[in-house]
Motif scaffolding. Structure first.
Motif, mmCIF file in Angstrom:
data_model
loop_
_atom_site.group_PDB
_atom_site.id
_atom_site.type_symbol
_atom_site.label_atom_id
_atom_site.label_comp_id
_atom_site.label_asym_id
_atom_site.label_seq_id
_atom_site.Cartn_x
_atom_site.Cartn_y
_atom_site.Cartn_z
ATOM 1 N N LEU A 1 0.834 -1.210 0.000
ATOM 2 C CA LEU A 1 0.000 0.000 0.000
ATOM 3 C C LEU A 1 0.867 1.257 0.000
ATOM 4 C CD1 LEU A 1 -2.797 1.274 0.113
ATOM 5 C CD2 LEU A 1 -2.699 1.097 2.606
ATOM 6 N N LYS B 1 -6.922 2.910 -0.681
ATOM 7 C CA LYS B 1 -6.924 3.837 0.459
ATOM 8 C C LYS B 1 -6.343 3.189 1.716
ATOM 9 C CE LYS B 1 -9.025 7.243 -1.640
ATOM 10 N NZ LYS B 1 -8.548 6.939 -2.994
ATOM 11 N N ALA B 2 -5.730 4.034 2.535
ATOM 12 C CA ALA B 2 -5.256 3.587 3.844
ATOM 13 C C ALA B 2 -6.364 3.886 4.851
ATOM 14 C CB ALA B 2 -3.971 4.309 4.213
ATOM 15 N N GLY B 3 -7.192 2.891 5.100
ATOM 16 C CA GLY B 3 -8.270 3.064 6.075
ATOM 17 C C GLY B 3 -7.758 2.727 7.466
ATOM 18 N N CYS B 4 -7.612 1.456 7.732
ATOM 19 C CA CYS B 4 -7.156 1.020 9.060
ATOM 20 C C CYS B 4 -5.655 0.753 9.088
ATOM 21 C CB CYS B 4 -7.897 -0.247 9.445
ATOM 22 S SG CYS B 4 -7.526 -1.648 8.347
ATOM 23 N N ASP B 5 -5.093 0.394 7.935
ATOM 24 C CA ASP B 5 -3.683 0.020 7.804
ATOM 25 C C ASP B 5 -3.324 -1.204 8.652
ATOM 26 O OD1 ASP B 5 -1.492 0.556 6.271
ATOM 27 O OD2 ASP B 5 -0.544 1.918 7.699
ATOM 28 N N GLY C 1 -5.406 -4.464 8.084
ATOM 29 C CA GLY C 1 -6.132 -5.645 7.616
ATOM 30 C C GLY C 1 -7.543 -5.788 8.110
ATOM 31 N N GLU C 2 -8.218 -4.684 8.387
ATOM 32 C CA GLU C 2 -9.573 -4.807 8.928
ATOM 33 C C GLU C 2 -10.661 -4.202 8.054
ATOM 34 O OE1 GLU C 2 -9.437 -3.151 12.834
ATOM 35 O OE2 GLU C 2 -8.283 -4.837 13.647
ATOM 36 N N CYS C 3 -10.317 -3.314 7.093
ATOM 37 C CA CYS C 3 -11.392 -2.565 6.423
ATOM 38 C C CYS C 3 -11.537 -2.844 4.928
ATOM 39 C CB CYS C 3 -11.189 -1.069 6.642
ATOM 40 S SG CYS C 3 -9.834 -0.364 5.675
ATOM 41 N N GLY C 4 -10.486 -3.290 4.280
ATOM 42 C CA GLY C 4 -10.574 -3.596 2.848
ATOM 43 C C GLY C 4 -10.421 -2.408 1.922
ATOM 44 N N ALA C 5 -10.228 -1.209 2.469
ATOM 45 C CA ALA C 5 -10.133 -0.022 1.607
ATOM 46 C C ALA C 5 -8.901 -0.057 0.707
ATOM 47 C CB ALA C 5 -10.106 1.245 2.467
ATOM 48 N N TYR D 1 -5.289 -7.412 0.721
ATOM 49 C CA TYR D 1 -5.181 -6.150 1.440
ATOM 50 C C TYR D 1 -3.749 -5.656 1.244
ATOM 51 C CZ TYR D 1 -9.409 -7.263 4.232
ATOM 52 O OH TYR D 1 -10.672 -7.543 4.662
ATOM 53 N N CYS E 1 -2.243 -3.322 2.529
ATOM 54 C CA CYS E 1 -1.573 -2.888 3.761
ATOM 55 C C CYS E 1 -0.896 -4.046 4.472
ATOM 56 C CB CYS E 1 -2.553 -2.183 4.695
ATOM 57 S SG CYS E 1 -3.829 -3.252 5.397
HETATM 58 S S1 FES Z 1 -6.201 -0.268 5.007
HETATM 59 FE FE1 FES Z 1 -7.780 -1.403 6.039
HETATM 60 S S2 FES Z 1 -7.415 -3.445 5.337
HETATM 61 FE FE2 FES Z 1 -5.785 -2.306 4.511
#
Ligand code: FES
Ligand code: FES
Length: 159
Positions: A21, A34-38, A40-44, A55, A57
């Motif tokens: 990422l 996108k960097a959502g959670c960074d 492995g929890e959100c899939g962005a 993922y 990230c």
């Molecule tokens: S940024 Fe959320 S899973 Fe990668």
């Protein structure tokens, strides 16, 4: 090391601990993932590595030397023509703030590539790793089903 990103060979030099990422966003200026959670929890951050959704990230760039990466920027065949899944997201209004959308689209494309006619349960399972804080889940499901039915009517419809 060499990566092929959206069909283009990219020679890069990255530290051992750099995530895919980070490489995509900061080194290659591909900011669609996108960097959502960074963590492995959100899939962005979902992209395809050798055709599989991952993922970004959680992937170390060094660990995938030689891989072929597809990001949301490389999905459409041309700059003017959206991928059918992108078109369906637009026509089904499956976007609100849009933050999760690149990851959702990449997950949906991967699903439809491995399962051309998924059931609603398969769709729910395949998309369960992609969170949407705006709650667009029903519209995303509708968009995926729209691609399935347009493909049933015309098998030439991608993907
Ligand atoms: S940024 Fe959320 S899973 Fe990668
Ligand atoms: S559209 Fe806003 S997070 Fe999904």
């Amino acid at each position: 090391m060499l990566l092929t990103v959206n069909g283009r060979p990219r020679q890069i030099d990255v530290p051992d601990d750099e995530s895919l990422l980070m490489t995509l966003r900061e080194r290659l200026a591909l900011t669609g993932a996108k960097a959502g959670c960074d963590r492995g929890e959100c899939g962005a951050c979902t992209v395809h590595v050798d055709g599989e959704p991952v993922y970004a990230c959680l992937v170390l760039t060094r660990a995938i030397e030689g891989a072929h990466i597809t990001t949301i920027e490389g999905l459409a065949a041309t700059a003017d023509v959206l991928h059918p899944v992108q078109r369906a997201f637009v026509s089904c209004d499956a976007v609100q703030c849009g933050f999760c959308t690149p990851g959702q689209v990449m997950a949906a494309v991967a699903l439809l590539e491995r399962s051309p006619s998924p059931t609603e349960a398969e769709i729910a399972e395949a998309m369960s790793g992609n969170l949407c804080r705006c709650g667009t889940y029903p519209s995303i499901r509708r968009a995926i089903l729209e691609v399935v039915s347009s493909r049933a009517a015309d098998p030439a419809v991608l993907p």
